[in-house]
Design a protein around this motif. Structure first.
Motif, short mmCIF file in Angstrom:
data_model
loop_
_atom_site.label_atom_id
_atom_site.label_comp_id
_atom_site.label_asym_id
_atom_site.label_seq_id
_atom_site.Cartn_x
_atom_site.Cartn_y
_atom_site.Cartn_z
N ILE A 59 6.51 -10.66 7.01
CA ILE A 59 6.39 -10.37 8.45
C ILE A 59 7.76 -10.34 9.12
O ILE A 59 8.03 -9.50 9.97
CB ILE A 59 5.43 -11.38 9.09
N ASN A 60 8.63 -11.24 8.72
CA ASN A 60 9.96 -11.28 9.33
C ASN A 60 10.82 -10.09 8.90
O ASN A 60 11.59 -9.53 9.69
CB ASN A 60 10.70 -12.56 8.94
N ILE A 61 10.72 -9.70 7.64
CA ILE A 61 11.66 -8.73 7.08
C ILE A 61 11.07 -7.31 7.04
O ILE A 61 11.73 -6.34 7.36
CB ILE A 61 12.10 -9.14 5.65
N VAL A 62 9.83 -7.21 6.63
CA VAL A 62 9.23 -5.90 6.36
C VAL A 62 8.18 -5.50 7.40
O VAL A 62 7.87 -4.32 7.58
CB VAL A 62 8.59 -5.88 4.94
N GLY A 63 7.62 -6.51 8.09
CA GLY A 63 6.44 -6.30 8.94
C GLY A 63 6.50 -5.08 9.84
O GLY A 63 5.55 -4.29 9.90
N LYS A 64 7.60 -4.90 10.51
CA LYS A 64 7.70 -3.78 11.47
C LYS A 64 7.65 -2.42 10.76
O LYS A 64 7.42 -1.40 11.39
CB LYS A 64 8.95 -3.92 12.34
N TYR A 65 7.89 -2.45 9.45
CA TYR A 65 7.85 -1.21 8.67
C TYR A 65 6.57 -1.12 7.84
O TYR A 65 6.56 -0.55 6.75
CB TYR A 65 9.07 -1.12 7.75
N SER A 66 5.49 -1.69 8.36
CA SER A 66 4.25 -1.73 7.56
C SER A 66 3.71 -0.34 7.26
O SER A 66 3.12 -0.11 6.19
CB SER A 66 3.20 -2.56 8.28
N LYS A 67 3.88 0.58 8.19
CA LYS A 67 3.42 1.95 7.92
C LYS A 67 4.15 2.51 6.69
O LYS A 67 3.53 3.10 5.79
CB LYS A 67 3.73 2.82 9.16
N GLN A 68 5.45 2.28 6.65
CA GLN A 68 6.22 2.76 5.50
C GLN A 68 5.87 1.95 4.24
O GLN A 68 5.89 2.49 3.13
CB GLN A 68 7.72 2.64 5.79
N ALA A 69 5.54 0.66 4.43
CA ALA A 69 5.16 -0.17 3.27
C ALA A 69 3.86 0.36 2.66
O ALA A 69 3.74 0.46 1.43
CB ALA A 69 5.00 -1.62 3.68
N ALA B 7 2.82 3.41 2.82
CA ALA B 7 3.16 4.69 2.17
C ALA B 7 3.79 4.43 0.80
O ALA B 7 3.50 5.11 -0.18
CB ALA B 7 4.11 5.49 3.06
N ALA B 8 4.65 3.41 0.74
CA ALA B 8 5.30 3.08 -0.54
C ALA B 8 4.27 2.59 -1.55
O ALA B 8 4.28 3.00 -2.72
CB ALA B 8 6.37 2.02 -0.32
N LEU B 9 3.35 1.73 -1.10
CA LEU B 9 2.32 1.22 -2.02
C LEU B 9 1.46 2.37 -2.53
O LEU B 9 1.09 2.42 -3.71
CB LEU B 9 1.47 0.17 -1.31
N ASN B 10 1.16 3.29 -1.65
CA ASN B 10 0.36 4.45 -2.04
C ASN B 10 1.12 5.32 -3.05
O ASN B 10 0.56 5.81 -4.03
CB ASN B 10 0.02 5.25 -0.77
N LYS B 11 2.42 5.47 -2.80
CA LYS B 11 3.25 6.31 -3.68
C LYS B 11 3.30 5.73 -5.10
O LYS B 11 3.43 6.48 -6.07
CB LYS B 11 4.66 6.37 -3.08
N LEU B 12 3.21 4.41 -5.21
CA LEU B 12 3.32 3.75 -6.51
C LEU B 12 1.97 3.50 -7.16
O LEU B 12 1.89 3.00 -8.28
CB LEU B 12 4.04 2.40 -6.35
N SER B 13 0.89 3.87 -6.46
CA SER B 13 -0.45 3.45 -6.89
C SER B 13 -0.87 4.07 -8.23
O SER B 13 -1.75 3.53 -8.89
CB SER B 13 -1.48 3.76 -5.81
N HIS B 14 -0.25 5.17 -8.63
CA HIS B 14 -0.65 5.81 -9.89
C HIS B 14 -0.02 5.15 -11.11
O HIS B 14 -0.39 5.45 -12.24
CB HIS B 14 -0.27 7.30 -9.86
N LEU B 15 0.94 4.26 -10.88
CA LEU B 15 1.68 3.69 -12.01
C LEU B 15 0.86 2.65 -12.76
O LEU B 15 0.12 1.86 -12.15
CB LEU B 15 2.98 3.03 -11.51
N ASP B 16 1.01 2.65 -14.06
CA ASP B 16 0.43 1.60 -14.91
C ASP B 16 1.47 0.48 -14.94
O ASP B 16 2.51 0.61 -15.59
CB ASP B 16 0.16 2.19 -16.30
#
Ligand code: FEO
Length: 404
Positions: A199-209, A211-220
């Motif tokens: 919340i302190n470091i990444v929270g304000k960028y949750s939309k981008q977070a 998107a990043a999680l989605n981008k990596l979701s296909h990885l094994d």
């Protein structure tokens, strides 16, 4: 050879991160009473590859670990997934010791390398989703802009299915002997500090977070190696799920009441609001004094609890300054899932309620429109208004919970 300083993760694969128990405040702002780990990894083989490094204040310990794991060999590459100085301010010292090393990064890292460290040569620039071979390893890179900085990226070991995730999946807290998720009790030792870090470091960028999680979701993914916090080799899905929940701003059915009080009257109002919340059917209530609890923890709690009620006395025709600072920080957080309430007090002129109402409106938050404003101490009628504010927040939380 027995490795005394580095810790073996697997054959030819070492943890050479360091603990920082010296720094009081991460980024100069966020208290870290449990310290923080700057994780770094050495992969050996046809080429020796360092993945992210550490803050300058721990460089001596780090160099000992690197030297120990290298066993006298040279360092061929440094992959920079994230250049914030907690992972790179020791870079020039490393380069001084290993001058043949090439840096691997993306093009958005280049100005940081120049501006921070005056490094412009011996750089291999990789693109988003590009796979390259370094020695006997194949790495694919995925850019994750604003998680946490514009140049941030992760790298994925295509053969061993290891994700080197830089700040993503990290948390505060040193790694005290144990470095793996299966060696610790994450929920009791690291959960709160991982939430606060996010919340302190990444929270304000949750939309981008997200998107990043989605981008990596296909990885094994068999293992996650972040730049802070434990390595996830047994249950990577646990930290994936936690980060997804945090990025979605999922809350618990409880209420945080934050107050700012000079002589105790506003504090008593907060107590009355808390009683109202409990009468409304929510027993999970936390009351925090803005002058005593560091902003870092308050921000973490605003993210955790569904209900947030702010109460402030007035000061010089305006809001109590510590509460004004909180509002300023909250306005960066882009929080959309909470139910908000507010109350204020004054002695001879207002200011607090006007500012609180302005904040709730400007941020387009979901708030209870009735905002009690009380002169001096609450009388019985006003005490009832304060309790009703608490009851109404509780009712709306329960209603939202039913509608889920
Ligand atoms: Fe751990 Fe954004 O640095």
């Amino acid at each position: 050879m027995e490795h005394l300083l580095s810790q073996k993760i697997d054959d030819n694969f070492y943890y050479i991160g360091v603990n920082d128990r010296i720094t009081h405040k991460f980024e100069g702002m966020w208290p870290i009473p449990n310290g923080v780990a700057y994780n770094s990894y050495l992969v050996k083989g046809k080429a020796n590859i360092l993945i992210d490094s550490v803050k300058l204040n721990r460089i001596t310990v780090f160099l000992e670990r690197l030297y120990d794991a290298l066993e006298g060999e040279d360092l061929d590459y440094i992959i920079i997934d994230h250049i914030e100085p907690d992972h790179s301010s020791g870079l020039t010292t490393i380069m001084d010791n290993y001058p043949n090393t090439k840096i691997v990064c993306n093009k958005r890292t280049l100005p940081f390398l120049k501006n921070y460290y005056n490094i412009e040569d011996n750089i291999i620039v990789v693109k988003d989703k590009e796979t390259i071979t370094l020695g006997d390893k194949r790495y694919t890179f995925y850019t994750t802009p604003m998680v946490h900085w514009p140049e941030s990226m992760v790298c994925y070991d295509e053969d061993d299915k290891i994700l080197f995730s830089q700040d993503i999946f990290g948390g505060f807290g040193t790694l005290d002997g144990a470095i793996f998720d299966d060696q610790i009790d994450f929920d009791s030792q690291y959960l709160d500090e991982t939430r606060r870090y996010y919340i302190n470091i990444v929270g304000k960028y949750s939309k981008q977070a997200l998107a990043a999680l989605n981008k990596l979701s296909h990885l094994d993914i068999k293992m996650i190696c972040p730049d802070h916090g434990p390595i996830w080799r047994k249950d990577p899905s646990k930290i994936l799920n936690l980060y997804t929940s945090l990025a979605k701003q999922e809350t618990v059915d409880g209420v945080l009441i934050v107050y700012g009080s000079m002589y105790g009257n506003t504090e008593q109002m907060a107590e009355l609001v808390a009683q109202g919340v409990v009468e409304g059917g929510i027993g999970v209530v936390k009351v925090s004094d803005i002058t005593k609890v560091d902003m870092s923890y308050i921000l973490s709690d605003t993210w955790k609890y569904k209900g947030v009620i702010l109460g402030s006395c007035s000061y010089d025709n305006n809001i109590f300054p510590p509460m004004g600072y909180l509002l300023s920080d909250l306005s960066h957080q882009k929080m959309k899932n909470n139910i908000w309430g507010a109350f204020g007090s004054f002695s001879w002129s207002g200011g607090a309620v006007k500012r609180l109402k302005g904040f709730l409106e400007e941020e387009k938050l979901n708030y209870i429109e009735t905002i009690p404003e009380i002169q001096g101490a609450a009388n019985p009628k006003e005490a009832e208004e304060l309790k009703e504010l608490g009851r109404e927040v509780a009712r709306r939380i329960l209603k939202a919970s039913e509608e889920k």
